[in-house]
Design an enzyme around this catalytic site. Structure first.
Site, PDB file in Angstrom:
ATOM      1  N   HIS A   1      31.853  -2.069  53.467  1.00 45.80           N
ATOM      2  CA  HIS A   1      32.670  -2.999  54.637  1.00 45.80           C
ATOM      3  C   HIS A   1      33.150  -4.311  54.267  1.00 45.80           C
ATOM      4  O   HIS A   1      32.499  -5.415  54.880  1.00 45.80           O
ATOM      5  CB  HIS A   1      31.267  -3.026  55.299  1.00 45.80           C
ATOM      6  CG  HIS A   1      31.131  -3.790  56.803  1.00 45.80           C
ATOM      7  ND1 HIS A   1      30.078  -4.438  56.925  1.00 45.80           N
ATOM      8  CD2 HIS A   1      31.971  -3.241  57.461  1.00 45.80           C
ATOM      9  CE1 HIS A   1      30.350  -4.732  58.039  1.00 45.80           C
ATOM     10  NE2 HIS A   1      31.780  -4.140  58.415  1.00 45.80           N
TER      11      HIS A   1
ATOM     12  N   LYS B   1      34.870  -7.387  52.663  1.00 50.08           N
ATOM     13  CA  LYS B   1      35.803  -7.772  53.393  1.00 50.08           C
ATOM     14  C   LYS B   1      36.134  -9.338  51.941  1.00 50.08           C
ATOM     15  O   LYS B   1      35.773 -10.015  52.066  1.00 50.08           O
ATOM     16  CB  LYS B   1      35.828  -8.514  54.329  1.00 50.08           C
ATOM     17  CG  LYS B   1      35.934  -7.968  55.749  1.00 50.08           C
ATOM     18  CD  LYS B   1      34.378  -7.724  56.604  1.00 50.08           C
ATOM     19  CE  LYS B   1      34.462  -6.600  57.417  1.00 50.08           C
ATOM     20  NZ  LYS B   1      32.946  -6.583  57.266  1.00 50.08           N
TER      21      LYS B   1
ATOM     22  N   ASP C   1      43.794 -14.863  41.817  1.00 50.72           N
ATOM     23  CA  ASP C   1      43.870 -15.616  40.042  1.00 50.72           C
ATOM     24  C   ASP C   1      42.873 -15.513  39.695  1.00 50.72           C
ATOM     25  O   ASP C   1      43.081 -16.839  39.212  1.00 50.72           O
ATOM     26  CB  ASP C   1      44.912 -17.237  39.968  1.00 50.72           C
ATOM     27  CG  ASP C   1      46.396 -16.923  40.376  1.00 50.72           C
ATOM     28  OD1 ASP C   1      46.886 -15.679  40.375  1.00 50.72           O
ATOM     29  OD2 ASP C   1      47.040 -17.899  41.259  1.00 50.72           O
TER      30      ASP C   1
ATOM     31  N   HIS D   1      31.303 -12.288  66.150  1.00 53.14           N
ATOM     32  CA  HIS D   1      30.878 -11.410  64.970  1.00 53.14           C
ATOM     33  C   HIS D   1      30.537 -11.742  63.823  1.00 53.14           C
ATOM     34  O   HIS D   1      30.332 -10.916  62.546  1.00 53.14           O
ATOM     35  CB  HIS D   1      32.255 -10.359  64.953  1.00 53.14           C
ATOM     36  CG  HIS D   1      32.362  -9.079  63.500  1.00 53.14           C
ATOM     37  ND1 HIS D   1      33.018  -9.399  62.827  1.00 53.14           N
ATOM     38  CD2 HIS D   1      32.790  -8.129  64.228  1.00 53.14           C
ATOM     39  CE1 HIS D   1      33.234  -8.408  62.493  1.00 53.14           C
ATOM     40  NE2 HIS D   1      32.099  -7.380  63.164  1.00 53.14           N
TER      41      HIS D   1
ATOM     42  N   LYS E   1      27.943 -13.316  60.000  1.00 54.37           N
ATOM     43  CA  LYS E   1      26.983 -12.876  59.439  1.00 54.37           C
ATOM     44  C   LYS E   1      26.965 -14.274  59.079  1.00 54.37           C
ATOM     45  O   LYS E   1      27.311 -13.757  57.707  1.00 54.37           O
ATOM     46  CB  LYS E   1      27.304 -11.632  58.537  1.00 54.37           C
ATOM     47  CG  LYS E   1      28.031 -10.189  59.697  1.00 54.37           C
ATOM     48  CD  LYS E   1      29.637 -10.103  59.535  1.00 54.37           C
ATOM     49  CE  LYS E   1      30.054  -8.760  60.275  1.00 54.37           C
ATOM     50  NZ  LYS E   1      29.755  -8.210  60.923  1.00 54.37           N
TER      51      LYS E   1
ATOM     52  N   ASP F   1      16.134 -23.235  55.995  1.00 51.98           N
ATOM     53  CA  ASP F   1      15.811 -24.149  56.107  1.00 51.98           C
ATOM     54  C   ASP F   1      16.329 -25.105  56.250  1.00 51.98           C
ATOM     55  O   ASP F   1      17.506 -25.154  56.421  1.00 51.98           O
ATOM     56  CB  ASP F   1      14.414 -24.702  55.220  1.00 51.98           C
ATOM     57  CG  ASP F   1      13.351 -24.023  54.974  1.00 51.98           C
ATOM     58  OD1 ASP F   1      12.366 -23.628  56.133  1.00 51.98           O
ATOM     59  OD2 ASP F   1      12.196 -23.523  54.111  1.00 51.98           O
TER      60      ASP F   1
END
Length: 329
Positions: A106, A108, A113, A281, A283, A288
């Site tokens: 999952h 991404k 470089d 979508h 995440k 704090d």
């Protein structure tokens, strides 16, 4: 240290930054997505990689065979014809491991470089640009990292590439610190191949560390009981616990499963909010005034235990304030 982090809000910022980064590549580009589609955005990425390969840049392209099961063979053949190397993650590793089909890569990740890298919630598809009429706006978040922490994202990619192909690509491991910036960044890869349940431990530690505020944005909310208890205890000790989830579902079963958690958490003071301007979508977590996270892991048992995921943790007040403004918006 010596890292720079740029918060990227929604698809146009994210892929604008990624495509610019690919255009700057001099030696290699590493690209890994769970979902890649052969649509307008998918072809734009493909053409950027083909252009990079055409100027002598080594292009490594990795995708999940389940998440990208509708990706046409022609898309990959065009990449390979241009000199790019393209493989699926190959979760099963042969028929003897057929039960591993439940695992997903999952992650991404894009690395250029070994100097700069991108990680976050976006996959490659027009819906991530807000072009899906069913969802409208697609609310997502990525982060661009420049400096030594980019090498940690690169290490995760190289390990996945080795799993998929048996090859360990030659890449640059020399740190390139960003100038005049010194953000502490920790990259946490997690997955079912770990000796411990890294993602579960990470989420539990984050929840237990919060003293004043814990804000979590996730498209899915299906935690295990241990993590759920940690959330309830955080609220009981006075932490401002807020969970932001989508009002519009993309997977109805997961959406309905979240309902079973609301009452028991709300009784202890956990507050739930539903995002109504399209589909959420991202995440993201805010702990704090000290720490913010952007990554690929959802707040559910699949990400805790079955998916290969990766999370960027930034401990710097200015970046945390940017994430705070984003979540308040």
């Amino acid at each position: 240290m010596g890292n720079e982090a740029e918060l990227l809000i929604d698809g146009h910022e994210t892929f604008g930054s990624i495509l610019e980064g690919i255009s700057r590549a001099e030696t290699y580009v590493l690209v890994q997505f769970y979902i890649v589609k052969d649509d307008e955005l998918g072809r734009e990425l493909q053409q950027a990689l083909i252009a990079a390969a055409g100027r002598g840049v080594r292009v490594l392209f990795l995708y999940d065979e389940v998440g990208s099961n509708k990706l046409p063979r022609q898309y990959l053949e065009e990449l390979r014809a241009a000199g790019a190397e393209a493989y699926n993650f190959h979760t099963q590793q042969g028929p003897s491991n057929r039960f591993q089909i439940n695992f997903r890569n999952h992650r991404k990740i894009v690395v250029v470089d070994g100097k700069e890298a991108w990680v976050g919630g976006h996959n490659v598809g027009d819906e991530y640009m807000g072009r899906d009429p069913d969802f409208g706006r697609w609310r997502d978040t990525h982060v661009r990292i420049k400096g030594p922490a980019a090498l940690a994202l690169q290490l995760s990619f190289v390990e996945d590439w080795h799993w998929a192909t048996g090859d360990t690509p030659g890449v640059n491991w020399t740190p390139h610190p960003a100038e005049d910036v010194d953000l502490p960044i920790l990259i946490v890869p997690s997955g079912p191949a770990d000796e411990r349940e890294t993602a579960t431990l990470m989420f539990t530690q984050v929840i237990n560390a919060a003293r004043e505020r814990l804000w979590i944005a996730s498209p899915y909310f299906v935690p295990d009981q241990g993590v759920m208890n940690a959330l309830r205890l955080a609220a009981l000790r006075g932490v401002d616990v807020r969970i932001l989830i989508p009002d519009e579902p993309d997977h109805m079963l997961v959406y309905l499963a979240a309902d079973s958690y609301f009452d028991q958490a709300a009784d202890e003071g956990v507050r739930f909010f539903r995002y109504t301007d399209g589909f959420l979508h991202q995440k993201v977590m805010l702990i704090d005034d000290q720490v913010a996270t952007v990554g690929t892991a959802n707040f559910d048992n699949r990400s805790f235990r079955l998916n290969f995921e990766i999370t960027g943790i930034v401990a710097e007040p200015t970046f945390v304030a940017e994430v705070e403004r984003m979540l308040l918006d």
